[in-house]
Design a protein around this motif. Structure first.
Motif, PDB file in Angstrom:
ATOM      1  N   UNK A 132     -10.498   1.954   1.338  1.00 22.39           N
ATOM      2  CA  UNK A 132     -11.317   0.763   1.084  1.00 22.39           C
ATOM      3  C   UNK A 132     -12.316   1.008  -0.040  1.00 22.39           C
ATOM      4  N   UNK A 133     -12.778   2.239  -0.178  1.00 20.25           N
ATOM      5  CA  UNK A 133     -13.749   2.542  -1.218  1.00 20.25           C
ATOM      6  C   UNK A 133     -13.140   2.717  -2.595  1.00 20.25           C
ATOM      7  N   UNK A 134     -11.984   3.378  -2.661  1.00 14.52           N
ATOM      8  CA  UNK A 134     -11.399   3.696  -3.953  1.00 14.52           C
ATOM      9  C   UNK A 134     -10.415   2.643  -4.468  1.00 14.52           C
ATOM     10  N   UNK A 135      -9.696   1.986  -3.561  1.00 10.45           N
ATOM     11  CA  UNK A 135      -8.699   0.985  -3.968  1.00 10.45           C
ATOM     12  C   UNK A 135      -8.780  -0.262  -3.087  1.00 10.45           C
ATOM     13  N   UNK A 136      -9.885  -1.004  -3.156  1.00  7.99           N
ATOM     14  CA  UNK A 136     -10.009  -2.178  -2.273  1.00  7.99           C
ATOM     15  C   UNK A 136      -8.987  -3.270  -2.586  1.00  7.99           C
ATOM     16  N   UNK A 137      -8.574  -3.370  -3.853  1.00  3.44           N
ATOM     17  CA  UNK A 137      -7.617  -4.413  -4.213  1.00  3.44           C
ATOM     18  C   UNK A 137      -6.264  -4.178  -3.545  1.00  3.44           C
ATOM     19  N   UNK A 138      -5.783  -2.942  -3.562  1.00  2.00           N
ATOM     20  CA  UNK A 138      -4.482  -2.657  -2.938  1.00  2.00           C
ATOM     21  C   UNK A 138      -4.573  -2.786  -1.416  1.00  2.00           C
ATOM     22  N   UNK A 139      -5.730  -2.440  -0.833  1.00  5.14           N
ATOM     23  CA  UNK A 139      -5.898  -2.612   0.604  1.00  5.14           C
ATOM     24  C   UNK A 139      -5.871  -4.093   0.970  1.00  5.14           C
ATOM     25  N   UNK A 140      -6.524  -4.911   0.148  1.00  4.07           N
ATOM     26  CA  UNK A 140      -6.553  -6.349   0.419  1.00  4.07           C
ATOM     27  C   UNK A 140      -5.144  -6.929   0.352  1.00  4.07           C
ATOM     28  N   UNK A 141      -4.369  -6.554  -0.657  1.00  2.00           N
ATOM     29  CA  UNK A 141      -2.996  -7.054  -0.780  1.00  2.00           C
ATOM     30  C   UNK A 141      -2.136  -6.610   0.396  1.00  2.00           C
ATOM     31  N   UNK A 142      -2.294  -5.365   0.824  1.00  2.00           N
ATOM     32  CA  UNK A 142      -1.505  -4.851   1.939  1.00  2.00           C
ATOM     33  C   UNK A 142      -1.849  -5.568   3.237  1.00  2.00           C
TER      34      UNK A 142
END
Length: 154
Positions: free
Chosen positions: A94-104
């Motif tokens: 969530x800290x380093x790649x919030x965009x990819x977490x949101x898409x997933x």
């Protein structure tokens, strides 16, 4: 003055209370972090949530290490350590790649929603899809034949 030995003894003596509070705090705060990332909250709010849940995960890992130091190797030790590591990894994601977490997360929610809609039975009207037969007029019986794929009852 507190020594490391006193802290480790405190951790082992109060294990039930520490685990009973840290495990739900870890799971709920990490779930809150994932929710905030998926709902696109402000970066400051997400960072605060990441910091709190990471602190709880580190405390759980340190508590678990106090048991590993004295040689207690049991299933709960590994389970608690796994919970701490999974929560830390979700917070790092969530800290380093919030965009990819949101898409997933949004893709998973979409697939779950589609699966739930498949489980819901269709309405009877759409299943049969028959026109009502008029009662006081002549009826052309060829018009009211069963639809393909639906067997008439016997």
């Amino acid at each position: 003055m507190l020594s490391l030995n006193a802290l480790l003894d405190f951790s082992r003596c109060n294990c039930v209370g520490i685990c009973a509070s840290l495990v739900p705090i870890n799971i709920l705060s990490t779930a809150l972090t994932v929710y905030k990332v998926s709902r696109d909250h402000s970066p400051g709010s997400i960072r605060a949530s990441i910091g709190f849940s990471s602190l709880a995960a580190v405390l759980l890992a340190l508590h678990d290490l106090s048991w590993l130091i004295i040689g207690v190797i049991m299933a709960p030790t590994y389970i608690l350590f796994t919970i701490a590591v999974v929560c830390l990894s979700f917070n790092a994601w969530a800290g380093f790649h919030p965009h990819s977490m949101r898409q997933t997360v949004l893709a998973i929610v979409s697939y779950c929603w589609q699966g739930l809609m498949m489980l819901r039975p269709p309405k009877v009207d759409t299943l049969l899809n028959l026109d009502p037969i008029p009662l006081n007029s002549t009826v052309d019986i060829r018009r009211y034949q069963p639809q393909p794929g639906i067997r008439p009852r016997r």
